[in-house]
Design a protein around this motif. Structure first.
Motif, PDB file in Angstrom:
ATOM      1  N   LYS A   1      -2.212  -3.803  50.842  1.00 16.16           N
ATOM      2  CA  LYS A   1      -3.250  -4.729  50.373  1.00 16.16           C
ATOM      3  C   LYS A   1      -4.628  -4.311  50.881  1.00 16.16           C
ATOM      4  O   LYS A   1      -5.622  -4.376  50.148  1.00 16.16           O
ATOM      5  CB  LYS A   1      -2.932  -6.147  50.840  1.00 16.16           C
ATOM      6  CG  LYS A   1      -1.776  -6.803  50.113  1.00 16.16           C
ATOM      7  CD  LYS A   1      -1.517  -8.207  50.657  1.00 16.16           C
ATOM      8  CE  LYS A   1      -0.423  -8.916  49.879  1.00 16.16           C
ATOM      9  NZ  LYS A   1      -0.144 -10.270  50.424  1.00 16.16           N
ATOM     10  N   ALA A   2      -4.685  -3.868  52.138  1.00 16.26           N
ATOM     11  CA  ALA A   2      -5.963  -3.443  52.710  1.00 16.26           C
ATOM     12  C   ALA A   2      -6.479  -2.189  52.017  1.00 16.26           C
ATOM     13  O   ALA A   2      -7.689  -2.066  51.741  1.00 16.26           O
ATOM     14  CB  ALA A   2      -5.809  -3.200  54.210  1.00 16.26           C
ATOM     15  N   ILE A   3      -5.598  -1.246  51.733  1.00 13.83           N
ATOM     16  CA  ILE A   3      -6.008  -0.024  51.029  1.00 13.83           C
ATOM     17  C   ILE A   3      -6.569  -0.385  49.654  1.00 13.83           C
ATOM     18  O   ILE A   3      -7.648   0.075  49.263  1.00 13.83           O
ATOM     19  CB  ILE A   3      -4.819   0.946  50.876  1.00 13.83           C
ATOM     20  CG1 ILE A   3      -4.379   1.472  52.237  1.00 13.83           C
ATOM     21  CG2 ILE A   3      -5.198   2.118  49.965  1.00 13.83           C
ATOM     22  CD1 ILE A   3      -3.056   2.230  52.202  1.00 13.83           C
ATOM     23  N   ARG A   4      -5.835  -1.197  48.918  1.00 12.11           N
ATOM     24  CA  ARG A   4      -6.269  -1.570  47.567  1.00 12.11           C
ATOM     25  C   ARG A   4      -7.622  -2.290  47.605  1.00 12.11           C
ATOM     26  O   ARG A   4      -8.518  -1.997  46.815  1.00 12.11           O
ATOM     27  CB  ARG A   4      -5.220  -2.445  46.883  1.00 12.11           C
ATOM     28  CG  ARG A   4      -5.584  -2.754  45.437  1.00 12.11           C
ATOM     29  CD  ARG A   4      -4.521  -3.582  44.713  1.00 12.11           C
ATOM     30  NE  ARG A   4      -4.936  -3.772  43.336  1.00 12.11           N
ATOM     31  CZ  ARG A   4      -4.576  -2.999  42.330  1.00 12.11           C
ATOM     32  NH1 ARG A   4      -3.760  -1.968  42.545  1.00 12.11           N
ATOM     33  NH2 ARG A   4      -5.016  -3.231  41.106  1.00 12.11           N
ATOM     34  N   ALA A   5      -7.761  -3.240  48.539  1.00 11.06           N
ATOM     35  CA  ALA A   5      -9.016  -3.982  48.642  1.00 11.06           C
ATOM     36  C   ALA A   5     -10.167  -3.051  49.019  1.00 11.06           C
ATOM     37  O   ALA A   5     -11.270  -3.151  48.458  1.00 11.06           O
ATOM     38  CB  ALA A   5      -8.874  -5.107  49.663  1.00 11.06           C
ATOM     39  N   GLY A   6      -9.912  -2.151  49.968  1.00  7.03           N
ATOM     40  CA  GLY A   6     -10.963  -1.232  50.385  1.00  7.03           C
ATOM     41  C   GLY A   6     -11.427  -0.332  49.258  1.00  7.03           C
ATOM     42  O   GLY A   6     -12.633  -0.087  49.089  1.00  7.03           O
ATOM     43  N   LEU A   7     -10.500   0.147  48.460  1.00  4.75           N
ATOM     44  CA  LEU A   7     -10.845   1.019  47.345  1.00  4.75           C
ATOM     45  C   LEU A   7     -11.599   0.262  46.266  1.00  4.75           C
ATOM     46  O   LEU A   7     -12.650   0.713  45.785  1.00  4.75           O
ATOM     47  CB  LEU A   7      -9.574   1.641  46.762  1.00  4.75           C
ATOM     48  CG  LEU A   7      -8.818   2.612  47.669  1.00  4.75           C
ATOM     49  CD1 LEU A   7      -7.473   2.975  47.061  1.00  4.75           C
ATOM     50  CD2 LEU A   7      -9.631   3.869  47.937  1.00  4.75           C
TER      51      LEU A   7
END
Length: 258
Positions: A236-242
């Motif tokens: 979730k953090a990766i997706r949000a960051g991207l």
């Protein structure tokens, strides 16, 4: 600066009543654009393959076969000395299993990605990589081969004109050679740090190595692992960051000039 990237994850990694990792496949499937589905040798069984392939189809996630060594006890992370022809036959057998479940639900095979120690062996084994690519040219010519950009696998695919997608590993460290640092056990990472690492790589094409240097890296897909502790929060953090950085997440589109 990338404006689009694939986000892939290894899925269906259990067997019978046993599951590995703390992240439900159904929740991770909402985050990713490509799924690497265990095909029975290092993990997975017919029921899990059916379930996860159906999940991928229902979420519009690219379907990938994830073949490994025949090593259920070691989760495919132990090297097994085998003839290249035997290994390719094992790989082909596993690809066929995922492809047939995909056919059941109208989901074409998007890609093939080797697992664990087999992935690492192919990365340095030119003969194995060439035999694998030659086999895919006949049996699955449109299936992209996911691999490291510095690998013998990628070089073999390039020579043969087979579609290949280079990966960036979110939850693995890199050394100065450009290879990932192989680990059988992985500690729970900080989701914010992993997301920042991925955003940096997409924006600058650089990653910090375990030696503390900055290394240039080329890739079209980001991988994280469902068996990494805290995988769902990390994903979730990766997706949000991207997405917050203006980077769209979508299945890869192969280009011969990639």
């Amino acid at each position: 600066m990338k404006d689009m990237i694939d986000l892939n994850c290894d899925m269906g990694e259990g067997f019978g009543q046993w599951t590995l990792g703390d992240a439900p496949d159904a929740e991770i499937m909402k985050i990713i654009s490509s799924a690497n589905i265990a095909a029975g040798f290092h993990a997975g069984d017919p029921n899990s393959m059916d379930r996860v392939v159906k999940l991928a189809q229902s979420h519009g996630v690219g379907l990938g076969a994830h073949p490994g060594y025949a090593d259920l006890r070691g989760f495919g992370r132990r090297y097994i000395k085998m003839d290249a022809a035997e290994l390719v036959n094992d790989i082909l057998y596993q690809i066929g299993a995922i492809r047939e479940f995909g056919r059941r639900y109208g989901a074409p095979l998007q890609h093939v990605k080797l697992h664990g120690a087999l992935y690492m062996e192919a990365a340095v084994n030119e003969g194995l990589s060439e035999m694998l690519v030659d086999t895919l040219r006949v049996t699955a010519p449109e299936a992209m081969l996911f691999c490291m950009g510095i690998s013998k696998t990628y070089a073999a695919a390039q020579r043969a004109g087979h579609p290949a997608v280079r990966e960036f590993y979110a939850d693995r460290d890199y050394d100065n050679s450009g290879s990932i640092v192989f680990a059988r056990q992985v500690a729970r990472p900080d989701p914010a740090k992993i997301a920042a690492k991925c955003v940096k790589a997409c924006k600058t094409g650089m990653v910090t190595t375990v030696e503390g240097d900055e290394l240039e890296i080329e890739f079209e897909s980001i991988c994280f692992h469902s068996d990494t502790p805290g995988a769902l929060d990390m994903g979730k953090a990766i997706r949000a960051g991207l997405t917050d950085s203006g980077i769209k997440i979508a299945s890869p589109v192969y280009s011969a000039s990639a």
